[in-house]
Design an enzyme around this catalytic site. Structure first.
Site, PDB file in Angstrom:
ATOM      1  N   ARG A 122       7.531  -1.844  12.554  1.00  0.00           N
ATOM      2  CA  ARG A 122       6.587  -3.057  13.043  1.00  0.00           C
ATOM      3  C   ARG A 122       7.647  -4.265  12.870  1.00  0.00           C
ATOM      4  NH1 ARG A 122       3.895  -4.478   8.761  1.00  0.00           N
ATOM      5  NH2 ARG A 122       2.817  -6.177   9.631  1.00  0.00           N
ATOM      6  N   LYS A 187       7.806   3.275   0.131  1.00  0.00           N
ATOM      7  CA  LYS A 187       7.503   3.728   1.347  1.00  0.00           C
ATOM      8  C   LYS A 187       7.437   5.212   1.746  1.00  0.00           C
ATOM      9  CE  LYS A 187       6.879   1.825   5.893  1.00  0.00           C
ATOM     10  NZ  LYS A 187       6.651   0.572   6.535  1.00  0.00           N
ATOM     11  N   ARG A 322       3.982 -10.548  -6.041  1.00  0.00           N
ATOM     12  CA  ARG A 322       4.809 -11.759  -6.701  1.00  0.00           C
ATOM     13  C   ARG A 322       5.386 -11.346  -8.086  1.00  0.00           C
ATOM     14  NH1 ARG A 322       1.690 -17.442  -7.399  1.00  0.00           N
ATOM     15  NH2 ARG A 322       3.638 -17.866  -8.284  1.00  0.00           N
TER      16      ARG A 322
HETATM   17  C1  BTN Z   1       6.449   0.624  10.181  1.00  0.00           C
HETATM   18  O1  BTN Z   1       6.215   1.024   9.173  1.00  0.00           O
HETATM   19  O2  BTN Z   1       7.368  -0.543  10.319  1.00  0.00           O
HETATM   20  C2  BTN Z   1       5.950   1.304  11.543  1.00  0.00           C
HETATM   21  C3  BTN Z   1       6.839   2.705  11.760  1.00  0.00           C
HETATM   22  C4  BTN Z   1       6.379   3.485  12.754  1.00  0.00           C
HETATM   23  C5  BTN Z   1       7.460   4.652  12.975  1.00  0.00           C
HETATM   24  C6  BTN Z   1       6.765   5.563  14.157  1.00  0.00           C
HETATM   25  S1  BTN Z   1       7.850   7.147  14.002  1.00  0.00           S
HETATM   26  C7  BTN Z   1       6.929   7.539  15.567  1.00  0.00           C
HETATM   27  C8  BTN Z   1       6.785   6.368  16.264  1.00  0.00           C
HETATM   28  N1  BTN Z   1       7.874   5.992  17.206  1.00  0.00           N
HETATM   29  C9  BTN Z   1       8.306   4.918  17.018  1.00  0.00           C
HETATM   30  O3  BTN Z   1       9.495   4.504  17.494  1.00  0.00           O
HETATM   31  N2  BTN Z   1       7.830   4.325  15.763  1.00  0.00           N
HETATM   32  C10 BTN Z   1       6.781   4.991  15.428  1.00  0.00           C
END
Ligand code: BTN
Length: 325
Positions: A122, A187, A322
């Site tokens: 993201r 994560k 926080r």
């Molecule tokens: C995040 O948490 O930032 C989202 C991560 C999403 C990763 C997946 S892997 C398969 C698909 N292809 C990508 O390039 N991104 C998503």
């Protein structure tokens, strides 16, 4: 050096027995020099290979490779979905977005890859995607009712992933708004939903999921946040194929349910799995920072934050605990 991933050699060495150069050359139809180059490539991918003088090559690490035919067969059999499995791709989401934008290539199949060279997270972040360590897959779907009907979709996907993992004994997995999947605040997985289409009509949606399965030896320092892999949580080596099938078992029916009923059936479960529910957090949107207490999400998946100035709603933003309290 050949850019191709030497999957055939990896598959041969997978049993971690010693294989002579003569045997490898005969089975794969390649020269000694080519074997040597491929061995180097395998090492670049992060897997140790020992070269035993006069005997041959032996893989030091286990490699959890997909069996493409078996995986495609099982996914189709269980879920009626077609899939394409790549050894390497820039990003499974980008591949499907290209197909949508160019109007060519198959759009009725899930794209899976052993590795991504430009995996995307993201907010334009990189998603570190080493070979044969984790799951990287994207599912295309067509929704007919416009953008508003897609509200909460990424949260519904999060619920499906969490439930699929709870079912195999990964307790204490939670969601963090909008679509992180965490284990004890580290994560484990992320979701990236991308949409192309009409604001009030047909939309092509790409739903990408990245899930850490094996603890990758060389990744520390590359990933800029605390993270965890599934085999650490389960205390043993997991099969990526089994995990992927388990996730799809929940995910595909959940997408179908979302298509007809929207986010409503997922709302309660999402709030139940929310690791930050009732916690004091800060939400950053652009340059603005808002402090408050998490009060769950609403029917469209917006985050509700109780602040001294009343309840505030967020459609986007970065939430963090926080730590100064
Ligand atoms: C995040 O948490 O930032 C989202 C991560 C999403 C990763 C997946 S892997 C398969 C698909 N292809 C990508 O390039 N991104 C998503």
């Amino acid at each position: 050096m050949s850019k191709r991933i030497p999957v055939e050699l990896l598959r041969l060495l997978c049993d971690r027995q010693i294989h002579s150069g003569e045997e490898i050359g005969r089975l794969l139809g390649i020269s000694r020099a080519a074997i040597w180059k491929q061995v180097q490539k395998i090492e670049e991918l992060g897997f140790g290979v020992v070269s035993l003088k006069g005997q041959g090559y032996q893989l030091v690490d286990t490699v959890d490779l997909f069996d493409k035919e078996e995986l495609s067969h099982r996914i189709h059999e269980c879920h009626g979905l077609f899939c394409e499995v790549f050894d390497e791709i820039d990003s499974t989401n980008s591949e499907l977005m290209r197909r949508i934008q160019s109007g060519s290539g198959s759009l009725d199949c899930c794209v899976i890859s052993e590795m991504q060279t430009a995996g995307r997270g993201r907010r334009g972040r990189e998603w570190v995607s080493p070979f044969a360590q984790n799951l990287y897959f994207s599912i295309p779907w067509v929704f007919e009712d416009g953008l508003v009907a897609l509200e909460g979709l990424s949260l519904a996907i999060g619920v499906a992933v969490v439930e699929s993992l709870h079912e195999i004994g990964c307790h204490e997995i939670s969601v963090k708004w909008p679509n992180d999947i965490l284990y004890k605040n580290r994560k484990l997985a992320g979701i990236l939903v991308e949409v192309v289409g009409e604001p009030a009509g047909r939309c092509n949606v790409v739903m990408g999921v990245g899930l850490n399965v094996h603890k990758y030896m060389n990744a520390s320092g590359v990933i800029d946040q605390p993270w965890v892999a599934l085999d650490e949580i389960l205390g043993g080596i997991c099969s990526r194929t089994d995990i992927l099938l388990q996730i799809l078992r929940h995910l595909v029916p959940s997408i179908r349910m979302f298509e007809t009923e929207g986010f409503e059936p997922f709302l309660h479960r999402w709030n139940q799995f929310d690791s930050y529910q009732g916690k004091e957090v800060m939400v950053q949107v652009g340059n603005e920072v808002v402090f408050g207490c998490v009060a769950g999400v609403d029917h469209s998946g917006e985050l509700l934050l109780e602040t001294p100035n009343g309840v505030k709603r967020f459609t986007s933003g970065e939430v963090s605990l926080r730590l100064d309290l």
